[in-house]
Design a protein around this motif. Structure first.
Motif, mmCIF file in Angstrom:
data_model
loop_
_atom_site.group_PDB
_atom_site.id
_atom_site.type_symbol
_atom_site.label_atom_id
_atom_site.label_comp_id
_atom_site.label_asym_id
_atom_site.label_seq_id
_atom_site.Cartn_x
_atom_site.Cartn_y
_atom_site.Cartn_z
ATOM 1 N N LYS A 1 29.002 30.554 10.007
ATOM 2 C CA LYS A 1 27.681 30.727 10.611
ATOM 3 C C LYS A 1 26.963 31.960 10.078
ATOM 4 O O LYS A 1 25.735 32.021 10.110
ATOM 5 C CB LYS A 1 27.804 30.813 12.136
ATOM 6 N N LEU A 2 27.717 32.938 9.595
ATOM 7 C CA LEU A 2 27.091 34.129 9.030
ATOM 8 C C LEU A 2 26.219 33.740 7.835
ATOM 9 O O LEU A 2 25.125 34.280 7.652
ATOM 10 C CB LEU A 2 28.180 35.120 8.596
ATOM 11 N N GLU A 3 26.693 32.802 7.046
ATOM 12 C CA GLU A 3 25.927 32.324 5.888
ATOM 13 C C GLU A 3 24.669 31.593 6.345
ATOM 14 O O GLU A 3 23.579 31.792 5.798
ATOM 15 C CB GLU A 3 26.794 31.404 5.041
ATOM 16 N N LYS A 4 24.813 30.762 7.382
ATOM 17 C CA LYS A 4 23.666 30.011 7.888
ATOM 18 C C LYS A 4 22.595 30.949 8.445
ATOM 19 O O LYS A 4 21.395 30.706 8.274
ATOM 20 C CB LYS A 4 24.115 29.029 8.965
ATOM 21 N N MET B 1 26.334 31.130 19.077
ATOM 22 C CA MET B 1 27.399 31.660 18.227
ATOM 23 C C MET B 1 28.530 32.309 19.024
ATOM 24 O O MET B 1 29.629 32.474 18.511
ATOM 25 C CB MET B 1 26.814 32.659 17.233
ATOM 26 N N LEU B 2 28.257 32.684 20.281
ATOM 27 C CA LEU B 2 29.252 33.386 21.086
ATOM 28 C C LEU B 2 29.569 32.607 22.359
ATOM 29 O O LEU B 2 28.699 31.940 22.913
ATOM 30 C CB LEU B 2 28.738 34.776 21.486
ATOM 31 N N ASN B 3 30.811 32.709 22.799
ATOM 32 C CA ASN B 3 31.199 32.166 24.096
ATOM 33 C C ASN B 3 31.982 33.252 24.811
ATOM 34 O O ASN B 3 33.190 33.389 24.644
ATOM 35 C CB ASN B 3 32.043 30.901 23.933
ATOM 36 N N MET B 4 31.273 34.064 25.572
ATOM 37 C CA MET B 4 31.843 35.259 26.194
ATOM 38 C C MET B 4 31.957 35.152 27.712
ATOM 39 O O MET B 4 32.199 36.144 28.391
ATOM 40 C CB MET B 4 30.975 36.471 25.833
ATOM 41 N N ASN B 5 31.762 33.933 28.255
ATOM 42 C CA ASN B 5 31.824 33.730 29.706
ATOM 43 C C ASN B 5 30.836 34.623 30.453
ATOM 44 O O ASN B 5 31.096 35.081 31.565
ATOM 45 C CB ASN B 5 33.239 33.974 30.228
ATOM 46 N N MET B 6 29.667 34.848 29.824
ATOM 47 C CA MET B 6 28.653 35.719 30.410
ATOM 48 C C MET B 6 27.603 34.916 31.171
ATOM 49 O O MET B 6 27.300 33.787 30.798
ATOM 50 C CB MET B 6 27.976 36.557 29.318
ATOM 51 N N ARG B 7 27.039 35.524 32.196
ATOM 52 C CA ARG B 7 25.937 34.904 32.940
ATOM 53 C C ARG B 7 25.073 35.965 33.607
ATOM 54 O O ARG B 7 24.485 35.747 34.661
ATOM 55 C CB ARG B 7 26.465 33.909 33.979
ATOM 56 N N LEU B 8 24.995 37.134 32.972
ATOM 57 C CA LEU B 8 24.193 38.230 33.522
ATOM 58 C C LEU B 8 22.709 37.977 33.340
ATOM 59 O O LEU B 8 21.898 38.304 34.202
ATOM 60 C CB LEU B 8 24.587 39.553 32.856
ATOM 61 N N GLY B 9 22.335 37.384 32.215
ATOM 62 C CA GLY B 9 20.914 37.289 31.900
ATOM 63 C C GLY B 9 20.418 38.599 31.322
ATOM 64 O O GLY B 9 21.161 39.311 30.642
ATOM 65 N N GLU B 10 19.162 38.924 31.567
ATOM 66 C CA GLU B 10 18.517 40.169 31.130
ATOM 67 C C GLU B 10 18.283 40.233 29.617
ATOM 68 O O GLU B 10 17.588 41.109 29.143
ATOM 69 C CB GLU B 10 19.350 41.403 31.520
ATOM 70 N N PHE C 1 23.012 40.853 18.184
ATOM 71 C CA PHE C 1 22.288 41.590 17.150
ATOM 72 C C PHE C 1 23.182 42.067 15.993
ATOM 73 O O PHE C 1 22.800 41.928 14.821
ATOM 74 C CB PHE C 1 21.560 42.792 17.756
ATOM 75 N N PRO C 2 24.369 42.654 16.258
ATOM 76 C CA PRO C 2 25.202 43.116 15.144
ATOM 77 C C PRO C 2 25.638 41.994 14.194
ATOM 78 O O PRO C 2 25.930 42.253 13.022
ATOM 79 C CB PRO C 2 26.414 43.747 15.847
ATOM 80 N N ILE C 3 25.682 40.765 14.713
ATOM 81 C CA ILE C 3 26.029 39.637 13.841
ATOM 82 C C ILE C 3 24.917 39.408 12.827
ATOM 83 O O ILE C 3 25.174 39.102 11.657
ATOM 84 C CB ILE C 3 26.310 38.373 14.675
ATOM 85 N N LEU C 4 23.664 39.581 13.263
ATOM 86 C CA LEU C 4 22.547 39.477 12.325
ATOM 87 C C LEU C 4 22.618 40.586 11.280
ATOM 88 O O LEU C 4 22.354 40.356 10.097
ATOM 89 C CB LEU C 4 21.210 39.538 13.074
ATOM 90 N N ASP C 5 22.983 41.804 11.734
ATOM 91 C CA ASP C 5 23.151 42.908 10.785
ATOM 92 C C ASP C 5 24.207 42.570 9.742
ATOM 93 O O ASP C 5 24.043 42.851 8.546
ATOM 94 C CB ASP C 5 23.569 44.183 11.529
ATOM 95 N N ALA C 6 25.304 41.962 10.192
ATOM 96 C CA ALA C 6 26.382 41.598 9.273
ATOM 97 C C ALA C 6 25.918 40.540 8.270
ATOM 98 O O ALA C 6 26.279 40.592 7.086
ATOM 99 C CB ALA C 6 27.591 41.086 10.054
ATOM 100 N N ALA C 7 25.107 39.596 8.732
ATOM 101 C CA ALA C 7 24.591 38.564 7.829
ATOM 102 C C ALA C 7 23.701 39.188 6.752
ATOM 103 O O ALA C 7 23.766 38.813 5.574
ATOM 104 C CB ALA C 7 23.807 37.515 8.626
ATOM 105 N N CYS C 8 22.892 40.154 7.160
ATOM 106 C CA CYS C 8 22.033 40.853 6.195
ATOM 107 C C CYS C 8 22.877 41.644 5.198
ATOM 108 O O CYS C 8 22.613 41.624 3.984
ATOM 109 C CB CYS C 8 21.074 41.789 6.922
#
Length: 356
Positions: free
Chosen positions: A38-41, A307-316, A324-331
């Protein structure tokens, strides 16, 4: 309405030619084909959005829109409504969950009042884009007028435009509003003709899930939102912050800026934007799969895979900030990795030096 119409008309598809060039470059890097998944995509998508091969998403902002909901009267949340005010100010002051994650990702959080019941002092740091003092109770009638729904969308567009003018080159959608999972489930059910029981979860907390489902079902029956008209759906059973986030997505696309969407509520808002202009999908980057039951359905309807499955439901916007850091890594991948050819040439020089 003029701003919305002009924004819709200015949205174009991602640059497919630049995406092909980016794919050629990614495929030439010193690695097995497709090995970074997915980093390539993401890198290829970013190239199509920005029309550049040298990628940069270093100036990040989460736009967190806050509003209250009249359906709170129906006891569909066991949280006090004042939490909306408290968290909106917390966004601006930097001490909420999304702020903690955004800080780690090098991003700012922009707090926007698009429909809080209270007037906030200027010292709060919250941007005032208030359309009205919370929605009406959708279980008794329309949540807002059509004109107000459009104004909420345009408020999001305005904030997105302002942030891009300040140099922001990647946006994310976030929100705050007690009962906004109720509104999101109602919008999703109405827009795509789902039974509310299929797309409704506990949200931030409710004493009876069945009661929440019944309230949503009643709201849809009373208001009869038109599934072919996303603005009508938003106006009758939606929320002001949902409209605002849809506007952020539209504004990002019009400015050729990527927009990272958060979980369930953000994805439903992105679906509103998508129904208004399908080309916005080219600019959307999904972050995580929320624990809310409607989240998977909403992502599938939008045609995106979180791209992530972190069991999160906080919102905000917390999941979006986490991505965001995944986008940095792709760049970094496309900007700094050597190609197979370059690596071969380097190794030849190294070996020649050793022989000498």
């Amino acid at each position: 309405m003029e701003l919305l119409q002009a924004t819709l008309e200015s949205i174009t598809e991602a640059n497919k030619e630049m995406m092909e060039k980016a794919k050629e470059k990614v495929d030439s890097l010193c690695k097995p084909l497709g090995s970074l998944g997915k980093l390539e995509k993401i890198a290829i998508q970013l190239a199509g959005i920005t029309e550049k091969l040298e990628l940069d998403v270093s100036n990040k902002a989460v736009i967190a829109l806050a509003a209250d909901h009249g359906v709170y009267e129906e006891n569909v949340s066991n949280n006090p409504q004042f939490v909306t005010v408290m968290q909106a100010i917390g966004f601006a002051k930097g001490f909420t969950g999304v702020c903690a994650i955004a800080r780690a990702a090098g991003a700012k959080v922009v707090s926007v009042d698009v429909g809080i019941k209270e007037d906030l002092p200027e010292s709060s740091g919250v941007i005032n884009k208030k359309v009205r003092y919370g929605t009406a109770n959708m279980a008794k009638g329309p949540a807002m007028s059509r004109e107000e729904a459009i104004r909420a969308i345009e408020a999001g567009i305005e904030v997105a435009n302002e942030q891009v003018k300040q140099g922001v080159n990647v946006l994310a959608t976030g929100e705050m509003g007690i009962c906004n999972t109720t509104a999101s489930s109602a919008v999703l059910a109405a827009l795509f003709k789902y039974d509310p029981a299929e797309v409704t979860g506990m949200g931030a907390g409710v004493d009876s899930l069945q009661h929440k489902i019944d309230v949503i079902r009643r709201a849809i029956e009373i208001n009869k939102p038109d599934p072919e008209d996303p603005i009508d759906v938003l106006a009758k059973v939606g929320g002001l912050e949902l409209g605002g986030m849809a506007g952020v997505v539209l504004g990002a696309a019009a400015n050729r800026v990527p927009v990272v969407i958060d979980g369930f509520i953000s994805t439903v808002s992105a679906l509103i934007a998508y129904k208004l202009e399908p080309k916005v999908k080219d600019y959307i980057i999904p972050s995580h799969l929320s624990e809310e039951p409607g989240a998977k359905i909403a992502s599938e309807l939008l045609g995106v895979e979180p791209m992530l499955n972190m069991n999160m439901r906080l919102g905000e916007g917390s999941g979006a900030a986490l991505a965001f850091p995944i986008l940095d890594a792709a760049c970094s991948m496309i900007n700094t990795m050597t190609t197979l050819e370059q690596s071969g040439e380097y190794m030849q020089k190294v070996m020649a030096d050793q022989i000498v």
